[in-house]
Enzyme design. Structure first.
Site, PDB file in Angstrom:
ATOM      1  N   CYS A   1       1.295  -1.292   0.088  1.00 55.26           N
ATOM      2  CA  CYS A   1       0.010   0.038  -0.132  1.00 55.26           C
ATOM      3  C   CYS A   1       0.601   0.843   0.007  1.00 55.26           C
ATOM      4  O   CYS A   1       1.782   1.421  -1.388  1.00 55.26           O
ATOM      5  CB  CYS A   1      -1.178  -0.623   1.283  1.00 55.26           C
TER       6      CYS A   1
ATOM      7  N   HIS B   1      -3.908  -5.056  -0.219  1.00 57.56           N
ATOM      8  CA  HIS B   1      -3.070  -5.765   1.131  1.00 57.56           C
ATOM      9  C   HIS B   1      -2.928  -6.945   1.365  1.00 57.56           C
ATOM     10  O   HIS B   1      -3.809  -7.713   1.977  1.00 57.56           O
ATOM     11  CB  HIS B   1      -3.921  -4.960   2.891  1.00 57.56           C
TER      12      HIS B   1
ATOM     13  N   GLU C   1      -1.471  -9.320   3.264  1.00 59.82           N
ATOM     14  CA  GLU C   1      -1.685  -9.888   4.626  1.00 59.82           C
ATOM     15  C   GLU C   1      -2.645  -9.499   5.044  1.00 59.82           C
ATOM     16  O   GLU C   1      -3.246 -10.516   5.963  1.00 59.82           O
ATOM     17  CB  GLU C   1      -1.038  -8.829   5.318  1.00 59.82           C
TER      18      GLU C   1
HETATM   19  N1  GLN Z   1      -2.000   6.575   2.790  1.00 59.74           N
HETATM   20  C1  GLN Z   1      -2.130   6.150   1.848  1.00 59.74           C
HETATM   21  C2  GLN Z   1      -3.382   6.475   1.052  1.00 59.74           C
HETATM   22  O1  GLN Z   1      -4.565   6.310   1.178  1.00 59.74           O
HETATM   23  C3  GLN Z   1      -1.772   4.190   1.435  1.00 59.74           C
HETATM   24  C4  GLN Z   1      -2.864   4.231   2.983  1.00 59.74           C
HETATM   25  C5  GLN Z   1      -1.795   2.699   3.719  1.00 59.74           C
HETATM   26  O2  GLN Z   1      -0.443   2.124   3.544  1.00 59.74           O
HETATM   27  N2  GLN Z   1      -3.207   1.614   3.944  1.00 59.74           N
HETATM   28  O3  GLN Z   1      -3.674   5.981   0.238  1.00 59.74           O
END
Ligand code: GLN
Length: 536
Positions: A382, A508, A510
C-alpha cells in the site's frame, strides 16, 4: 437452531480473549461444526477505521470493506473463513442505529433509553449472524473488562439473552487471570473470585472459566476456583502462557474446552477434531531448518500490534519455507542517506509497510533505494508501493519532486494522486477504497508466476492511486504494472524487471494470509529472502 457462546473478560485486559475465542472456534470447526465469531467493542467510534494504530493496533479490513478490530484477523487466520461487517459492532454503531430509528419516528413517542432500546439493538445484532441457519454456533466476544462502565449495556444484553435462549442454547465463558505471587510462591485465585462476583452482580453466572496463568493449575486450585465460583471442576480450564498463539487450540483441546462446551450445549461430540493440517503447520513453525531476517520499515513500530497481520503472514510464509522469519523493526524516521546502509546491514529482505501521512516518508524512500540498488528482495504494501513509485520517479526517471498528492498537493509530479471519486469526499470514516477488488495479472510477470493465475481478488484500504499518466514512462524504464484492476483501470501491483524480487501491491495481501492458505506473495518474498541468505 444456532447456539450462542458469549466470551467475557475479567481482572485485566490483554488476556487474549480473541485467541481463546478463535481457538475454541477452531476446535468446534475441526469437529465438523459451522462456527463464526463476532466481536462487540465498547468504544464510541463507529468503527476502528478512524483510530490511530497506537490506540488499538491494526485496523483489519474484511471482504465487504468493513474496517474492524484486529481480532477479526485472528478469527480469519484460524478458521480460514471470511468475516464481514456483521462480525464487528461498536457502541457507536449501536447508538447510531438507535438514534437513526428515533429520528425516523420508529419508537412511536416513547422515551428512548439504554434499557430496553440500546440493549434490544445489541441483542438484535448479537443474534443476526445466527438467523439464516448459516452457522451451528456463533461465538460472541465482548471487548473490555467486566466492571467497565462502558461495557455495561453489552453485559446486560448478554444477561437477557442467556435468560431468553436458555441453558441448552447458550453459555458464558469468562476469561480471567490467576496470577503467581513470587513472594508467596503461590498462584492466587482471589482476582478470579472477585471478577466472577462482579459478573454475578450483573446477573450472569459463567458456565466455564478459562484461567490465564503462568504456571499449571493443580487440582487444589481448580477445586477452590470451582467452589467459590459455582462452576464444575471440569469447567475450570487452564490457559497457560504459550510460545505461539497457534499452540492455543491444541492446549484447549488438551483441557477439553471443546468437549465441555458441546456437552453444555447438548451437541454431539461427533468425531475427534481433524487438525492434521494445523499440526503440520505448527511442526514447521517449531522446527525451522533455516532463518531469514526481514526489515520491517514503518511508522508505528513501537507497537507491533499495528502490523499484526503482516507479522502473522510471515509466520505462515516461514512455515511453508521451513524457515524462521525474524522481523527487525526499523523506524522509518530514523533512516537517512548517511546511515541507511549501516542500519539495513544484514537484512535478507526489506518490507515497507502500509501507513498514512508524511512522517517517515524520506526514510522509506532511502530504504527502497537501498533495496533496489543492492538487489535486496523488496516487498511494498500500500503506502509501501506508493513509496516505491515515488522513489523510482525521483531517482530513476529524474522527476525531482515526484510525490504523492497525500504528502504534497502542490508537487509538479503527483505520481500518486487522489482518485477522482475521492475528491468530493468530506467525511474521513469509511470512505476510502475498501474491501475486495479484482485484479488482472499480466502474463510473463513475476506476479503472474507467483499467483499462477490470471485473475485475483485482494483487499484494499487507501485513498490514493498510481497516476496512469506516468505509466508509460515507468514501464519504459523497467518498473511495470504487473497487476491492474481493469474495471477502473487502476494499477494494483508494480514490479521491477531487473531485480531478483522487487514487488509492491496497492492492496493488502496480509489480510488474506491464513494458516491453511499462506499468502503467495509473502511465501515468495520469504523464499527470495532465503535465497539472499544462501548467496551471502
Ligand atoms: N496513505 C495511503 C493512501 O491513503 C496508503 C494507505 C495504506 O497504506 N493503507 O492511499
Amino acid at each position: 437452531m444456532t447456539k450462542y457462546i458469549f466470551v467475557t473478560g475479567g481482572v485485566t485486559s490483554s488476556l487474549g480473549k480473541g485467541i481463546i475465542s478463535a481457538s475454541l472456534a477452531k476446535l468446534l470447526q475441526a469437529r465438523g461444526y459451522r462456527v463464526t465469531i463476532q466481536k462487540f467493542d465498547p468504544y464510541i467510534n463507529i468503527d476502528p477505521g478512524t483510530l490511530n494504530p497506537y490506540e488499538h493496533g491494526e485496523c483489519y479490513v474484511t471482504e465487504d470493506g468493513a474496517e474492524t478490530d484486529l481480532d477479526l484477523g485472528h478469527y480469519e487466520r484460524f478458521l480460514n473463513t471470511p468475516t464481514s461487517q456483521a462480525n464487528n459492532i461498536t457502541t457507536g454503531r449501536i447508538y447510531q442505529n438507535v438514534i437513526q430509528k428515533e429520528r425516523a419516528g420508529e419508537y412511536l413517542g416513547k422515551t428512548v433509553q439504554v434499557v430496553p432500546h440500546i440493549t434490544d439493538e445489541i441483542k438484535k445484532n448479537m443474534l443476526l449472524l445466527g438467523e439464516n441457519d448459516d452457522y451451528d454456533i456463533v461465538i460472541t466476544e465482548l471487548g473490555g473488562t467486566v466492571g467497565d462502565i462502558e461495557s455495561l449495556p453489552f453485559i446486560e444484553a448478554v444477561r437477557q439473552l442467556r435468560w431468553e435462549l436458555g441453558n441448552n442454547d447458550s453459555l458464558v465463558i469468562h476469561l480471567t487471570l490467576v496470577p503467581f505471587l513470587a513472594a508467596a510462591g503461590e498462584l492466587k485465585t482471589k482476582p478470579t473470585q472477585h471478577s466472577v462476583k462482579m459478573l454475578l452482580e450483573y446477573g450472569i453466572q459463567p458456565d466455564i472459566l478459562v484461567c490465564r496463568t503462568e504456571h499449571s493449575l493443580n487440582a487444589e486450585i481448580r477445586k477452590k476456583i470451582a467452589l467459590f465460583c459455582n462452576v464444575n471442576i471440569n469447567a475450570v480450564i487452564e490457559s497457560i502462557d504459550a510460545p505461539s498463539i497457534y499452540d492455543v487450540p491444541l492446549l484447549m483441546l488438551k483441557e477439553q474446552l471443546d468437549k465441555i462446551v458441546l456437552s453444555k450445549l447438548k451437541l454431539a461430540t461427533k468425531s475427534e477434531p481433524v487438525l492434521d493440517q494445523w499440526k503440520t503447520f505448527l511442526g514447521k513453525v517449531k522446527n525451522p531448518t533455516s532463518e531469514v531476517t526481514i526489515g520491517l520499515i514503518g511508522k508505528y513500530i513501537e507497537l507491533p500490534d499495528a502490523y499484526k497481520s503482516i507479522t502473522e503472514s510471515f509466520i505462515h510464509a516461514g512455515a511453508v519455507n521451513e524457515c524462521k522469519v525474524k522481523v527487525r523493526w526499523i523506524a522509518a524516521e530514523s533512516l537517512d542517506s548517511k546511515n541507511v546502509s549501516e542500519k539495513l546491514k544484514g537484512l535478507n529482505g526489506i518490507l515497507v509497510a502500509p501507513g498514512f501521512g508524511e512522517r517517515g516518508l524520506e526514510g522509506k524512500l532511502e530504504a527502497i533505494q537501498f533495496a533496489r540498488e543492492n538487489l535486496i528482495p523488496f516487498f511494498g504494501i500500500c503506502l509501501g508501493m506508493q513509496c516505491a513509485v515515488i522513489e523510482f520517479g525521483r531517482n530513476v526517471l529524474g522527476l525531482k519532486d515526484a510525490n504523492s498528492y497525500e504528502m504534497n498537493s502542490r508537487t509538479k509530479h503527483p505520481v500518486i494522486h487522489l482518485m477522482e471519486n475521492q475528491k468530493k469526499v468530506k467525511n474521513m470514516g469509511g470512505t476510502m477504497r475498501l474491501g475486495a477488488y479484482s485484479c488482472e495479472l499480466q502474463k510473463g510477470t513475476k506476479a503472474h508466476s507467483i499467483y499462477g493465475k490470471n485473475k485475483i481478488s485482494e483487499r484494499h484500504r487507501h485513498r490514493y492511486e498510481f497516476n496512469n499518466s506516468y505509466l508509460k514512462q515507468y514501464e519504459d524504464a523497467g518498473m511495470i504494472a504487473s497487476g491492474v484492476n481493469t474495471e477502473k483501470n487502476l494499477v494494483e501491483i508494480i514490479e521491477l524487471k531487473n531485480h531478483p524480487f522487487f514487488v509492491a501491491s496497492q492492496f493488502h495481501p496480509e489480510l488474506k494470509s491464513t494458516v491453511i492458505n499462506p499468502h503467495p506473495l509473502f511465501v515468495s518474498f520469504v523464499a527470495a529472502s532465503l535465497l539472499n541468505v544462501k548467496k551471502k
